[in-house]
Write a protein that holds these residues in place. Sequence first.
Motif, PDB file in Angstrom:
ATOM      1  N   LEU A  55      10.670 -11.956  -6.075  1.00 41.71           N
ATOM      2  CA  LEU A  55       9.910 -10.978  -5.514  1.00 41.71           C
ATOM      3  C   LEU A  55       9.680  -9.772  -6.178  1.00 41.71           C
ATOM      4  CD1 LEU A  55       7.563 -10.328  -3.179  1.00 41.71           C
ATOM      5  CD2 LEU A  55       9.402  -9.702  -1.932  1.00 41.71           C
ATOM      6  N   LEU A  56       8.441  -9.588  -6.660  1.00 37.50           N
ATOM      7  CA  LEU A  56       8.240  -8.116  -7.292  1.00 37.50           C
ATOM      8  C   LEU A  56       7.280  -7.249  -6.361  1.00 37.50           C
ATOM      9  CD1 LEU A  56       8.197  -5.762  -9.684  1.00 37.50           C
ATOM     10  CD2 LEU A  56       6.502  -7.379 -10.699  1.00 37.50           C
ATOM     11  N   LEU A  57       7.560  -6.473  -5.785  1.00 34.62           N
ATOM     12  CA  LEU A  57       6.886  -5.539  -4.799  1.00 34.62           C
ATOM     13  C   LEU A  57       6.060  -4.341  -5.783  1.00 34.62           C
ATOM     14  CD1 LEU A  57       8.946  -5.074  -1.892  1.00 34.62           C
ATOM     15  CD2 LEU A  57       6.990  -6.676  -2.221  1.00 34.62           C
ATOM     16  N   ALA A  58       4.838  -4.475  -5.778  1.00 30.91           N
ATOM     17  CA  ALA A  58       4.062  -3.367  -6.860  1.00 30.91           C
ATOM     18  C   ALA A  58       3.065  -2.395  -5.806  1.00 30.91           C
ATOM     19  CB  ALA A  58       3.141  -4.035  -7.693  1.00 30.91           C
ATOM     20  N   GLY A  59       3.169  -1.311  -5.859  1.00 36.48           N
ATOM     21  CA  GLY A  59       2.480  -0.354  -5.172  1.00 36.48           C
ATOM     22  C   GLY A  59       1.204   0.168  -5.968  1.00 36.48           C
ATOM     23  N   ARG A  60       0.432   0.653  -5.304  1.00 34.65           N
ATOM     24  CA  ARG A  60      -0.936   1.076  -5.897  1.00 34.65           C
ATOM     25  C   ARG A  60      -0.532   2.065  -7.196  1.00 34.65           C
ATOM     26  NH1 ARG A  60      -4.712  -1.018  -2.814  1.00 34.65           N
ATOM     27  NH2 ARG A  60      -4.322  -0.873  -0.497  1.00 34.65           N
ATOM     28  N   GLY A  61       0.363   3.012  -6.917  1.00 32.93           N
ATOM     29  CA  GLY A  61       0.546   3.920  -8.192  1.00 32.93           C
ATOM     30  C   GLY A  61       1.655   3.500  -9.124  1.00 32.93           C
ATOM     31  N   ASP A  62       2.298   2.209  -9.000  1.00 28.43           N
ATOM     32  CA  ASP A  62       3.345   1.923  -9.644  1.00 28.43           C
ATOM     33  C   ASP A  62       3.121   1.795 -11.458  1.00 28.43           C
ATOM     34  OD1 ASP A  62       4.748   1.743  -7.636  1.00 28.43           O
ATOM     35  OD2 ASP A  62       5.391  -0.412  -7.704  1.00 28.43           O
ATOM     36  N   ALA A  63       1.891   1.196 -11.629  1.00 24.59           N
ATOM     37  CA  ALA A  63       1.577   1.317 -12.934  1.00 24.59           C
ATOM     38  C   ALA A  63       1.531   2.636 -13.722  1.00 24.59           C
ATOM     39  CB  ALA A  63       0.099   0.597 -13.231  1.00 24.59           C
ATOM     40  N   SER A  87       1.027  -1.212   0.113  1.00 29.35           N
ATOM     41  CA  SER A  87       0.079   0.036  -0.141  1.00 29.35           C
ATOM     42  C   SER A  87       0.782   1.292  -0.056  1.00 29.35           C
ATOM     43  CB  SER A  87      -0.967  -0.009   1.423  1.00 29.35           C
ATOM     44  OG  SER A  87      -0.065  -0.210   2.393  1.00 29.35           O
ATOM     45  N   ASN A  88       2.106   1.201   0.524  1.00 31.85           N
ATOM     46  CA  ASN A  88       2.917   2.349   0.491  1.00 31.85           C
ATOM     47  C   ASN A  88       4.376   2.026   0.869  1.00 31.85           C
ATOM     48  OD1 ASN A  88       3.094   1.641   3.516  1.00 31.85           O
ATOM     49  ND2 ASN A  88       1.418   2.833   3.935  1.00 31.85           N
ATOM     50  N   GLN A  89       5.171   2.977   0.865  1.00 33.90           N
ATOM     51  CA  GLN A  89       6.549   2.724   1.146  1.00 33.90           C
ATOM     52  C   GLN A  89       7.037   1.979   2.257  1.00 33.90           C
ATOM     53  OE1 GLN A  89       8.775   2.828  -1.479  1.00 33.90           O
ATOM     54  NE2 GLN A  89      10.836   2.816  -0.375  1.00 33.90           N
ATOM     55  N   GLU A  90       6.241   2.298   3.376  1.00 33.00           N
ATOM     56  CA  GLU A  90       6.615   1.579   4.572  1.00 33.00           C
ATOM     57  C   GLU A  90       6.181   0.257   4.451  1.00 33.00           C
ATOM     58  OE1 GLU A  90       5.372   1.923   9.152  1.00 33.00           O
ATOM     59  OE2 GLU A  90       4.593   3.469   7.851  1.00 33.00           O
ATOM     60  N   ALA A  91       5.154  -0.204   3.675  1.00 36.06           N
ATOM     61  CA  ALA A  91       5.028  -1.611   3.603  1.00 36.06           C
ATOM     62  C   ALA A  91       5.995  -2.335   2.941  1.00 36.06           C
ATOM     63  CB  ALA A  91       3.630  -1.617   3.206  1.00 36.06           C
ATOM     64  N   ARG A  92       6.261  -1.570   1.485  1.00 32.87           N
ATOM     65  CA  ARG A  92       7.459  -2.091   0.549  1.00 32.87           C
ATOM     66  C   ARG A  92       8.759  -2.627   1.446  1.00 32.87           C
ATOM     67  NH1 ARG A  92       6.999  -0.616  -4.863  1.00 32.87           N
ATOM     68  NH2 ARG A  92       5.645   1.054  -4.258  1.00 32.87           N
ATOM     69  N   LEU A  93       9.137  -1.635   2.380  1.00 29.99           N
ATOM     70  CA  LEU A  93      10.226  -1.847   3.002  1.00 29.99           C
ATOM     71  C   LEU A  93      10.130  -2.946   3.972  1.00 29.99           C
ATOM     72  CD1 LEU A  93      11.585   1.762   3.451  1.00 29.99           C
ATOM     73  CD2 LEU A  93      12.384  -0.024   1.643  1.00 29.99           C
ATOM     74  N   GLU A  94       8.975  -2.966   4.781  1.00 28.89           N
ATOM     75  CA  GLU A  94       8.846  -4.084   5.777  1.00 28.89           C
ATOM     76  C   GLU A  94       8.598  -5.595   4.976  1.00 28.89           C
ATOM     77  OE1 GLU A  94       4.941  -3.354   7.392  1.00 28.89           O
ATOM     78  OE2 GLU A  94       5.901  -1.421   8.840  1.00 28.89           O
ATOM     79  N   VAL A  95       8.350  -5.432   3.920  1.00 31.31           N
ATOM     80  CA  VAL A  95       8.084  -6.993   3.181  1.00 31.31           C
ATOM     81  C   VAL A  95       9.538  -7.342   3.038  1.00 31.31           C
ATOM     82  CG1 VAL A  95       7.268  -8.123   1.223  1.00 31.31           C
ATOM     83  CG2 VAL A  95       5.788  -6.493   2.351  1.00 31.31           C
TER      84      VAL A  95
END
Length: 478
Positions: A325-333, A207-215
């Motif tokens: 692993l590919l991390l994709a956020g909501r605004g990545d597209a 959902s956001n950059q913080e979640a991306r880094l947590e994963v």
Amino acid sequence: MPLRSLFGFDGFREGQEEVVRAAVEGRDLLALMPTGSGKSLTYQLAAMLRPAPTLVLSPLIALMKDQLDKLPPEVAAQATFVNSTLEAGEAAERLEGVRSGRTRLLYAAPERLRQRAFVEMLREVGIGLVVIDEVHCVSMWGHDFRPDYLFIREVLDRLGEPSILGMTATATPSTAEEIGLALGRRLEVVSTSVARPNLRYDVELVSNQEARLEVLIDRIRALDGATAIVYARSRRSCEETARMLKGHGLRFEHYHAGLSASERTRVQDAFGTSLQGVVATTAFGMGIDKPDVRLVCLLNLPDSIESYVQMVGRAGRDGEPSDTLLLAGRGDATSLRRFAVESIPGIEDLRRVYRVLRARDGRIAPDELVDAVGDDYDPRVLVGMLERAGLVTRGFDSGRQITVEFPDVSAEASGSVAALLARYRAGAIDRADHMIEFAESGECRHAQVLEHFGETPARRSCGACDVCAPRPSTRATR
């Protein structure tokens, strides 16, 4: 049997024998073989079996050194490289080894073909086989276009049309056709499947950059010290992510093209020994041949499925189970589509380069060209695009200077430039759309990769991706 006596193997992997036979017999060939399938052994063995020396055009200095370091002693004694790290006297001595017949396998970068004296020496020696590694770089419509690859066709003619062996892990059928056209050859194709059944393909929405880094932290800690590569889009993101990982007690460094040569070498040497991993741009990878990378994580959507397969393919080259692993956020597209458009120069950018070349009578050093037109785009790529549009003809360099001639052009020349840019822009957007579709699709990831490269999946459920076999969630929300 030379395979056993020289390399210590009792048998070939899939596709290797076909490639070796074609190379030894002098047939022009395109080898489409995935990362870790043993492409380099095919031309190394062929070079030992052919009567004339073999030239290997390799895109990275680190890749040349890595391959030579891993050659068996008997082969290594007959192989060398020349590149910009060598003093002039050392390079001349190595080339004399080729001329005298002591050296049968010569590695060089495509950029060296711009040196007239080097090509003349190769012509005198009588090169019998030219191997073009990462040959997809010859395609302007591919994902790693390098303008000096365009000059290979001219050099082949000057060398007396030696046979060629093009090698890549990633080329769609249309790119394979473009490669043949760019090289001016009808190429036989040996293709092994791009399937990597030992790799797990995961796409996780965050959902956001913080979640991306947590994963990311969770997945690295789960490796229990095994090696990982993390890819980020920008240099700044590389540095910030590596700093964050180090702050959590993880042994990571950053790597990108902005580092000094000595610093890049230091990080490469530490990779997988003192380091758990590296956070890098795509500058890190082709020159790295570490077989036991257990995780490759992409922090952003890459620009194409070809780029995705290249990057994740650096995991598990030893055939052991490994994760991607590919991390994709909501605004990545949206960001990727914008990035695809912004990566294409405008017609004014090309006009500016053309005017500078005219003002300098077609001779200018690359760094001077950067000073004159800026570094928003690689000016050598812009010169390559002008050449594709028929506005200039680039030949051998004059010392460190790019040299071009200006052929007579019609009044429709500006239209040809606009058409070229429009085609390039459309291709970039199309590649981005395919990547977005891959990430958002609910279909098997392995099947999607196979179909993209023209293969028919044997089944629609692989059991090794987030679609077919979801991982248990370790967090309630992301």
